[in-house]
Design a protein around this motif. Structure first.
Motif, PDB file in Angstrom:
ATOM      1  N   UNK A  38       1.207  -1.544  -0.396  1.00  0.00           N
ATOM      2  CA  UNK A  38       0.102  -0.246  -0.628  1.00  0.00           C
ATOM      3  C   UNK A  38       0.432   1.378  -0.264  1.00  0.00           C
ATOM      4  N   UNK A  39       0.603   2.319  -0.846  1.00  0.00           N
ATOM      5  CA  UNK A  39       0.806   4.079  -0.334  1.00  0.00           C
ATOM      6  C   UNK A  39       1.144   4.411   1.151  1.00  0.00           C
ATOM      7  N   UNK A  40      -0.074   3.278   1.353  1.00  0.00           N
ATOM      8  CA  UNK A  40      -0.022   4.890   3.087  1.00  0.00           C
ATOM      9  C   UNK A  40      -1.371   3.903   4.215  1.00  0.00           C
ATOM     10  N   UNK A  41      -0.985   3.337   5.188  1.00  0.00           N
ATOM     11  CA  UNK A  41      -0.957   3.242   6.067  1.00  0.00           C
ATOM     12  C   UNK A  41      -2.697   3.210   6.561  1.00  0.00           C
ATOM     13  N   UNK A  42      -3.043   4.167   6.209  1.00  0.00           N
ATOM     14  CA  UNK A  42      -5.014   4.024   6.349  1.00  0.00           C
ATOM     15  C   UNK A  42      -5.182   2.959   5.021  1.00  0.00           C
ATOM     16  N   UNK A  43      -4.608   2.691   3.496  1.00  0.00           N
ATOM     17  CA  UNK A  43      -5.782   1.632   3.198  1.00  0.00           C
ATOM     18  C   UNK A  43      -5.041  -0.115   3.864  1.00  0.00           C
ATOM     19  N   UNK A  44      -3.875   0.707   4.435  1.00  0.00           N
ATOM     20  CA  UNK A  44      -4.091  -0.695   5.031  1.00  0.00           C
ATOM     21  C   UNK A  44      -4.579  -1.697   5.687  1.00  0.00           C
ATOM     22  N   UNK A  45      -5.252   0.052   6.727  1.00  0.00           N
ATOM     23  CA  UNK A  45      -5.710  -0.475   8.100  1.00  0.00           C
ATOM     24  C   UNK A  45      -7.265  -0.801   6.977  1.00  0.00           C
ATOM     25  N   UNK A  46      -8.035  -0.127   6.250  1.00  0.00           N
ATOM     26  CA  UNK A  46      -8.799  -0.624   5.860  1.00  0.00           C
ATOM     27  C   UNK A  46      -8.625  -1.718   5.818  1.00  0.00           C
ATOM     28  N   UNK A  47      -7.815  -1.983   4.869  1.00  0.00           N
ATOM     29  CA  UNK A  47      -7.615  -3.992   4.825  1.00  0.00           C
ATOM     30  C   UNK A  47      -7.978  -4.648   5.626  1.00  0.00           C
ATOM     31  N   UNK A  48      -6.793  -4.448   6.649  1.00  0.00           N
ATOM     32  CA  UNK A  48      -6.853  -5.196   7.567  1.00  0.00           C
ATOM     33  C   UNK A  48      -8.531  -5.406   8.101  1.00  0.00           C
ATOM     34  N   UNK A  49      -8.664  -4.835   8.609  1.00  0.00           N
ATOM     35  CA  UNK A  49     -10.867  -4.053   8.738  1.00  0.00           C
ATOM     36  C   UNK A  49     -11.454  -5.643   8.182  1.00  0.00           C
ATOM     37  N   UNK A  59       1.527   1.902  16.512  1.00  0.00           N
ATOM     38  CA  UNK A  59       2.294   4.157  17.424  1.00  0.00           C
ATOM     39  C   UNK A  59       3.574   4.036  16.559  1.00  0.00           C
ATOM     40  N   UNK A  60       4.838   3.291  16.024  1.00  0.00           N
ATOM     41  CA  UNK A  60       6.216   3.463  15.814  1.00  0.00           C
ATOM     42  C   UNK A  60       6.152   3.501  14.653  1.00  0.00           C
ATOM     43  N   UNK A  61       5.418   2.453  13.363  1.00  0.00           N
ATOM     44  CA  UNK A  61       5.747   2.324  11.970  1.00  0.00           C
ATOM     45  C   UNK A  61       4.582   2.885  11.731  1.00  0.00           C
ATOM     46  N   UNK A  62       3.527   2.826  12.258  1.00  0.00           N
ATOM     47  CA  UNK A  62       2.109   4.083  11.567  1.00  0.00           C
ATOM     48  C   UNK A  62       1.468   5.244  11.974  1.00  0.00           C
ATOM     49  N   UNK A  63       2.419   5.833  12.810  1.00  0.00           N
ATOM     50  CA  UNK A  63       1.648   7.301  13.766  1.00  0.00           C
ATOM     51  C   UNK A  63       0.314   7.434  13.186  1.00  0.00           C
ATOM     52  N   UNK A  64       0.557   7.428  11.775  1.00  0.00           N
ATOM     53  CA  UNK A  64      -0.606   8.549  11.273  1.00  0.00           C
ATOM     54  C   UNK A  64      -1.997   7.356  11.055  1.00  0.00           C
ATOM     55  N   UNK A  65      -1.631   6.322  11.300  1.00  0.00           N
ATOM     56  CA  UNK A  65      -3.249   6.102  11.993  1.00  0.00           C
ATOM     57  C   UNK A  65      -3.301   5.172  12.881  1.00  0.00           C
ATOM     58  N   UNK A  66      -2.350   5.048  14.125  1.00  0.00           N
ATOM     59  CA  UNK A  66      -2.373   5.165  15.146  1.00  0.00           C
ATOM     60  C   UNK A  66      -3.959   6.114  16.243  1.00  0.00           C
ATOM     61  N   UNK A  67      -4.807   5.228  16.372  1.00  0.00           N
ATOM     62  CA  UNK A  67      -5.569   5.950  17.063  1.00  0.00           C
ATOM     63  C   UNK A  67      -6.432   5.730  18.746  1.00  0.00           C
ATOM     64  N   UNK A  68      -5.512   4.799  18.916  1.00  0.00           N
ATOM     65  CA  UNK A  68      -6.274   4.429  20.303  1.00  0.00           C
ATOM     66  C   UNK A  68      -4.854   3.350  21.303  1.00  0.00           C
TER      67      UNK A  68
END
Length: 68
Positions: A38-49, A59-68
């Motif tokens: 993926x080009x960004x963590x947001x798309x990867x999190x969407x796939x994981x969901x 928190x360390x490698x995908x901080x932009x997508x860390x929400x909790x």
């Protein structure tokens, strides 16, 4: 593009963390699911969901997508 993985084991709060390849906190191979490239963590999190309702960026490698 980077390769992303999701931890098959949930954290204490129920989150399955999404990690970028090379992360210091990447789970062992038997404890992670390959999400693909993926080009960004947001798309990867969407796939994981698609597998885990509660997924979150590391928190360390995908901080932009860390929400909790």
């Amino acid at each position: 593009m980077a390769s992303y993985y999701v931890n098959k084991n949930a954290q204490a709060n129920g989150d399955h963390e999404v990690h970028e390849s090379g992360c210091s906190y990447l789970p062992n191979p038997e404890n992670r699911k390959d999400l693909g490239y993926f080009t960004n963590c947001k798309d990867a999190v969407t796939e994981a969901k698609k597998t885990y309702n509660q997924a979150n960026g590391c928190y360390y490698c995908s901080k932009a997508c860390h929400t909790s």
